[in-house]
Design an enzyme around this catalytic site. Structure first.
Site, PDB file in Angstrom:
ATOM      1  N   CYS A 188      43.769  43.293  39.724  1.00 58.10           N
ATOM      2  CA  CYS A 188      44.118  41.803  39.246  1.00 58.10           C
ATOM      3  C   CYS A 188      42.482  41.173  39.242  1.00 58.10           C
ATOM      4  O   CYS A 188      41.457  41.602  40.439  1.00 58.10           O
ATOM      5  CB  CYS A 188      44.645  41.047  40.426  1.00 58.10           C
ATOM      6  SG  CYS A 188      44.524  39.321  40.474  1.00 58.10           S
TER       7      CYS A 188
ATOM      8  N   CYS B 247      41.389  38.382  41.865  1.00 57.78           N
ATOM      9  CA  CYS B 247      41.724  39.398  43.188  1.00 57.78           C
ATOM     10  C   CYS B 247      39.777  40.045  43.118  1.00 57.78           C
ATOM     11  O   CYS B 247      39.199  39.636  44.918  1.00 57.78           O
ATOM     12  CB  CYS B 247      42.982  40.150  43.591  1.00 57.78           C
ATOM     13  SG  CYS B 247      44.019  39.892  43.575  1.00 57.78           S
TER      14      CYS B 247
END
Length: 133
Positions: free
Chosen positions: A48, A51
């Site tokens: 991600c 993230c």
């Protein structure tokens, strides 16, 4: 002040979360949950991109707090596991996750504030979440 970090996955979350909530020793003044995508073992980066951007900012802010902070990092799984609409943390009434990363301030067995994926990297918003009473 110190930042105490615990990690959990889907398989051990309930046990780790119970300990996080009920920790009596070195009780942190502030508790946060950070829901993150799993990391690729070969790159050590999350699948991600949000993230990867948010994590260092969140850690910097929590470590700079004048309070003791407890952080439970909960890893949602790989991309296909997370994309499933019936992912346990998407349907869990305590969390109702919509995206990762999600940073939650946890007080008195409930959410006291949260930052969703699109705002979890914004320093001023993290500061506000740290300061909220």
């Amino acid at each position: 002040m110190p930042l105490e970090i615990s990690d959990a996955t889907l398989s051990d979350f309930d046990r780790v979360f119970e300990g996080f909530q009920g920790a009596k020793t070195s009780q942190p003044a502030l508790k946060f949950l950070l829901f993150l995508a799993d990391k690729d073992p070969s790159t050590k980066l999350s699948w991600c991109p949000d993230c990867n951007v948010a994590e260092p900012v969140i850690y910097k802010k929590l470590e700079a707090s004048s309070s003791n902070v407890g952080l439970l990092r909960a890893y949602v799984g790989d991309r296909s596991t997370w994309r499933n609409p019936s992912h346990p943390w998407r349907v869990d009434p305590r969390f109702k996750l919509k995206g990762v990363p999600t940073l939650i301030r946890w007080e008195k067995d409930a959410i006291a504030g949260r930052l969703e994926d699109y705002e979890a990297h914004v320093e001023a918003k993290i500061d506000s979440l740290l300061a909220s009473k």
